[in-house]
Scaffold this motif. Structure first.
Motif, PDB file in Angstrom:
ATOM      1  N   ALA A  95      10.737  12.887 -75.396  1.00  0.00           N
ATOM      2  CA  ALA A  95       9.810  11.774 -75.239  1.00  0.00           C
ATOM      3  C   ALA A  95       8.390  12.193 -75.607  1.00  0.00           C
ATOM      4  CB  ALA A  95       9.855  11.271 -73.802  1.00  0.00           C
ATOM      5  N   ALA A  98       8.021  12.558 -79.378  1.00  0.00           N
ATOM      6  CA  ALA A  98       7.874  11.248 -80.010  1.00  0.00           C
ATOM      7  C   ALA A  98       6.449  10.740 -79.854  1.00  0.00           C
ATOM      8  CB  ALA A  98       8.859  10.261 -79.390  1.00  0.00           C
ATOM      9  N   ASN A  99       5.893  10.964 -78.684  1.00  0.00           N
ATOM     10  CA  ASN A  99       4.533  10.515 -78.444  1.00  0.00           C
ATOM     11  C   ASN A  99       3.523  11.286 -79.294  1.00  0.00           C
ATOM     12  OD1 ASN A  99       3.209   8.489 -77.101  1.00  0.00           O
ATOM     13  ND2 ASN A  99       2.522   9.819 -75.453  1.00  0.00           N
ATOM     14  N   GLN A 102       3.402   9.624 -82.528  1.00  0.00           N
ATOM     15  CA  GLN A 102       2.556   8.439 -82.403  1.00  0.00           C
ATOM     16  C   GLN A 102       1.079   8.840 -82.480  1.00  0.00           C
ATOM     17  OE1 GLN A 102       3.337   5.089 -82.159  1.00  0.00           O
ATOM     18  NE2 GLN A 102       1.123   4.900 -82.356  1.00  0.00           N
ATOM     19  N   LYS A 118      16.155  16.061 -81.723  1.00  0.00           N
ATOM     20  CA  LYS A 118      16.707  14.953 -80.949  1.00  0.00           C
ATOM     21  C   LYS A 118      16.518  13.683 -81.764  1.00  0.00           C
ATOM     22  CE  LYS A 118      15.671  18.040 -77.472  1.00  0.00           C
ATOM     23  NZ  LYS A 118      14.546  18.908 -77.120  1.00  0.00           N
ATOM     24  N   ASP A 120      17.814  10.720 -82.198  1.00  0.00           N
ATOM     25  CA  ASP A 120      17.766   9.357 -81.654  1.00  0.00           C
ATOM     26  C   ASP A 120      16.407   9.032 -81.060  1.00  0.00           C
ATOM     27  OD1 ASP A 120      20.270   8.161 -82.140  1.00  0.00           O
ATOM     28  OD2 ASP A 120      21.156   9.598 -80.751  1.00  0.00           O
ATOM     29  N   ALA A 121      15.828  10.035 -80.414  1.00  0.00           N
ATOM     30  CA  ALA A 121      14.547   9.816 -79.751  1.00  0.00           C
ATOM     31  C   ALA A 121      13.406   9.634 -80.746  1.00  0.00           C
ATOM     32  CB  ALA A 121      14.251  10.981 -78.812  1.00  0.00           C
ATOM     33  N   LYS A 123      13.734   8.209 -83.779  1.00  0.00           N
ATOM     34  CA  LYS A 123      14.032   7.133 -84.717  1.00  0.00           C
ATOM     35  C   LYS A 123      12.917   6.083 -84.807  1.00  0.00           C
ATOM     36  CE  LYS A 123      18.556   5.196 -85.520  1.00  0.00           C
ATOM     37  NZ  LYS A 123      19.709   5.007 -84.632  1.00  0.00           N
ATOM     38  N   ASP A 124      12.552   5.512 -83.659  1.00  0.00           N
ATOM     39  CA  ASP A 124      11.592   4.408 -83.653  1.00  0.00           C
ATOM     40  C   ASP A 124      10.224   4.824 -84.166  1.00  0.00           C
ATOM     41  OD1 ASP A 124      13.505   2.818 -82.712  1.00  0.00           O
ATOM     42  OD2 ASP A 124      12.745   2.676 -80.652  1.00  0.00           O
ATOM     43  N   LYS A 128       8.020   3.791 -87.460  1.00  0.00           N
ATOM     44  CA  LYS A 128       6.649   3.298 -87.329  1.00  0.00           C
ATOM     45  C   LYS A 128       5.716   3.992 -88.319  1.00  0.00           C
ATOM     46  CE  LYS A 128       5.434   1.790 -82.774  1.00  0.00           C
ATOM     47  NZ  LYS A 128       5.002   2.333 -81.493  1.00  0.00           N
TER      48      LYS A 128
ATOM     49  N   PHE B 275      14.972   5.622 -76.224  1.00  0.00           N
ATOM     50  CA  PHE B 275      15.499   6.652 -77.120  1.00  0.00           C
ATOM     51  C   PHE B 275      17.008   6.562 -77.331  1.00  0.00           C
ATOM     52  CE2 PHE B 275      11.688   8.789 -75.187  1.00  0.00           C
ATOM     53  CZ  PHE B 275      10.873   8.486 -76.260  1.00  0.00           C
ATOM     54  N   GLN B 279      19.419  13.562 -73.579  1.00  0.00           N
ATOM     55  CA  GLN B 279      19.801  14.976 -73.600  1.00  0.00           C
ATOM     56  C   GLN B 279      19.958  15.428 -72.156  1.00  0.00           C
ATOM     57  OE1 GLN B 279      19.429  17.007 -76.648  1.00  0.00           O
ATOM     58  NE2 GLN B 279      19.029  15.139 -77.791  1.00  0.00           N
TER      59      GLN B 279
END
Lengths: 337, 360
Positions: A95, A98-99, A102, A118, A120-121, A123-124, A128, B275, B279
């Motif tokens: 997380a 990902a941030n 951003q 990771k 999947d984490a 992806k978004d 962007k 997400f 994990q």
């Protein structure tokens, strides 16, 4: 009373610093240390005259790992050459990583290099970045996902290919029974390496889980395993620091098992040279860091895409053993291999 | 981890905690408004937060943009939603070391329950809520039954949950991460609730920020305006006197642990729905960040003192420091050092403000 105590403290401090000075002056080492490390010729050559650009590198590295330091050094070398301002950030937590991406988007960087450990984490936030018109390249982790997420290109090692290559190597060396030491329980790439070895290796394989953040426990766990099963003739670790620990474990256990490893660092090169460690499979982290930054610069200035956006660019596996260790040693001594 | 436990262990020992500093004063004379404001637990943190904000505003140009503030707030909110109940629990005189992995446990439960049984994801969400509240209740029940320090009880649950997270995930998925549930029924609804984004004045604000502020308002109301809030201060201040005047100590403590469970559930759902997959090894170490946020916000390690808003400010400071260092393009190797410095300064400012304010 108060004053005299303070005076005493000051004189104690003065005595201490004087002692430190004396130590520094009189007892310098004639070999090794910082002096030996600093050599004038670094990888950086000239500098591009293209406009200054900002590139962010966001990794899933835990702080203070020798492997990730090499990636960062490679990225810095490319940044220096290409007139790029490099923003390096890292966090093992998905997380937070990902941030951090951003954060790079907020800074309106010209390109982002990211590890998809990771996927999947990420992806978004990767989508962007792409929507914001920022080119994104992947490296080190994410071989299966970089294309789906629309990344420009990918630099890294195929972990199972590397594992299979290592399995073949063990066959050649005549190994019969080996243990694969996994230093982080639940790490997908590490499991893939051991699975790859198992695929091609003809002898008996076993996985051994150790707590990679606690070296003494790594050492005692491997020692215990070697004592418990004297038939083990090869120990394969998945990171350079663990190979060096495994060498100590082998000695402690009085076993005659040999040690091989994935990944490389300075001390490990020395160990290969001395014969303590038989071989290392290098995925060339410096190259991964370097290429990620350099490729973004190339894309921005010349529109080039390595691998054409369809195939990954493999940076490994490159074997380092007694035969070719000399050529690597010089670079490793500078801390770039 | 050892230095932390050594530092915190004495605080968790059953020795009678120090009397709350604020209550000891002002009985004979009304203090001035300024004095009373300064005596609020969160005021030191507020001063520190303003200072940190101005500092990064000055040194990092990209920090000034509204989009960057949204990123900082998001980082703060994910941590802050957990820091709130952790702060309440600390006011109630207890720790929860299992809070970090409990978040992951909750996300894993929801994800695997829905996926393995191919159910609507809301079923998984509901089951995860029950499990999370159950973990909290178990922590609280063991605490009041055994009378052992919460430090030990929750350390045990922390380790057990860490193992369970990995082992159970591996049994069901064969991997160390859960399968993506993004194409299942109800995912989009759940995502809208737990992990959507709202455009505010051209800036994409994560919904967690709103939840966070909402929960903070709720927690403040409970703490200052309800009986449960009074009980919380009472059991944290002095458990035996609280029991003597008729405060249901066991109920209050178990309720506080369950509040932490609720926070873990909400944060876990956010992680899952933003997400898609979880994990199993994550969350370790976050429990200390929650405690840090609460302490920066003015909670005492001995209990009986602190505020909910303080933890909000604490989490905000944490978000600013962690993202500000990147906006300023400083070397991230220094991050933990800066965080430590911030913690030290915040606690010193707290101490100083409290002493100044309560002196007559």
């Amino acid at each position: 009373m108060e004053r005299s105590r303070r005076n005493r403290r000051i004189s104690a401090a003065a005595a201490l610093s004087a002692a430190a000075l004396l130590l520094a002056a009189g007892c310098s080492s004639s070999s090794g240390g910082k002096k030996a490390e600093e050599s004038p010729d670094t990888a950086a050559a000239g500098k591009a005259d293209t406009p200054r650009m900002k590139i962010a590198m966001v990794t899933h590295a835990a702080p203070g790992d020798t492997f990730w330091d090499l990636i960062r050094k490679g990225a810095q070398a490319a940044a220096a050459k290409d007139n790029v301002e490099l923003i390096y950030s890292n966090d093992p937590n998905a997380a937070t990583q990902a941030n951090l991406i951003q954060n790079a988007i907020d800074q309106k960087v010209d390109g982002i290099a990211v590890t998809l450990a990771k996927p999947d984490a990420m992806k978004d936030v990767v989508a962007k970045a792409e929507a914001a018109g920022i080119p994104v390249v992947g490296f080190n982790a994410g071989l299966d996902d970089w294309k789906d997420q629309g990344l420009l290109e990918y630099f890294g090692q195929d972990e199972s290919v590397a594992g299979e290559a290592l399995g073949d190597k063990l066959n050649d060396l005549g190994a019969k029974h080996y243990i694969c030491v996994i230093h982080e329980q639940g790490h997908v790439a590490l499991e893939a390496r051991c699975a790859g070895v198992k695929k091609t290796f003809k002898g008996k394989t076993e996985n051994l889980y150790v707590n990679g953040t606690d070296m003494p426990s790594v050492k005692s766990t491997i020692t215990a395993k070697l004592k418990q099963d004297s038939g083990i003739d090869y120990v394969v670790t998945l990171g350079a620091p663990f190979a060096l620990t495994a060498v100590q474990s082998v000695a402690d256990a009085g076993s005659d098992a040999k040690v091989g490893t994935f990944d490389l660092n300075k001390d490990l090169v020395k160990a290969v040279k001395d014969g303590g460690v038989q071989f290392a499979v290098d995925q060339q982290p410096y190259l991964q860091g370097y290429l990620s930054v350099d490729s973004l610069w190339l894309y921005k200035t010349n529109g080039n895409v390595s691998g054409g956006g369809v195939a990954p660019v493999l940076t490994g596996p490159a074997f380092v053993d007694k035969d070719n260790v000399e050529s690597v040693a010089a670079f490793a001594a500078k801390g770039t291999r | 981890m050892i230095p932390v436990s050594q530092a915190a262990a004495p605080a968790a020992s059953p020795s009678p905690p120090a009397a709350p500093a604020s209550g000891a004063d002002g009985r004979t004379a009304e203090r001035s408004l300024l004095r009373r404001t300064l005596a609020r637990p969160e005021i030191g943190a507020l001063i520190a937060a303003v200072a940190v904000y101005l500092f990064f505003f000055a040194v990092a140009p990209s920090f000034r943009e509204a989009g960057s503030l949204a990123t900082v707030l998001y980082q703060a909110s994910v941590m802050g939603i957990m820091a709130l109940p952790v702060a309440l629990l600390m006011i109630g005189g207890e720790f929860d070391l299992s809070a970090g992995v409990a978040v992951t446990a909750s996300a894993l439960t929801a994800s695997m329950f829905s996926f393995q049984l191919s159910m609507n994801v809301w079923t998984g969400v509901a089951v995860a809520l029950v499990v999370s509240l159950g973990i909290g209740a178990l922590n609280g029940y063991m605490l009041v039954k055994t009378g052992l320090p919460s430090f030990l009880i929750t350390l045990a649950t922390f380790l057990m949950l860490q193992g369970l997270n990995l082992a159970v995930t591996k049994i069901f998925t064969g991997n160390v991460a859960t399968d993506s549930i993004s194409d299942m029924d109800g995912f989009d609804q759940a995502r809208a609730v737990f992990a959507s984004e709202i455009g505010v004045g051209g800036v994409q604000l994560k919904v967690t920020v709103l939840w966070w502020l909402g929960f903070a308002a709720l927690a403040t109301w409970v703490l200052l305006r309800t009986r449960l809030g009074n009980w919380t201060f009472a059991v944290g201040g002095n458990k035996d006197s609280a029991r003597a005047v008729g405060v249901p100590v066991a109920f209050t403590k178990i309720a506080l642990f369950m509040a932490v469970g609720f926070g873990a559930w909400f944060t876990g759902m956010h992680l899952l729905f933003s997400f898609n997959a979880v994990q199993s090894g994550e969350g370790v170490g976050n429990e200390f960040l929650y405690i840090i946020a609460a302490v920066i916000g003015g909670c005492l390690l001995t209990g009986g003192y602190g505020s909910a808003i303080g933890s909000v400010i604490g989490a905000f400071i944490f978000g600013m420091v962690s993202q500000g260092i990147v906006y300023a393009n400083w070397n991230p190797d220094w991050f933990k050092f800066f965080l430590g410095v911030m913690l030290l300064i915040a606690t010193l400012v707290n101490l100083w403000v409290r002493r100044t304010a309560t002196r007559r």
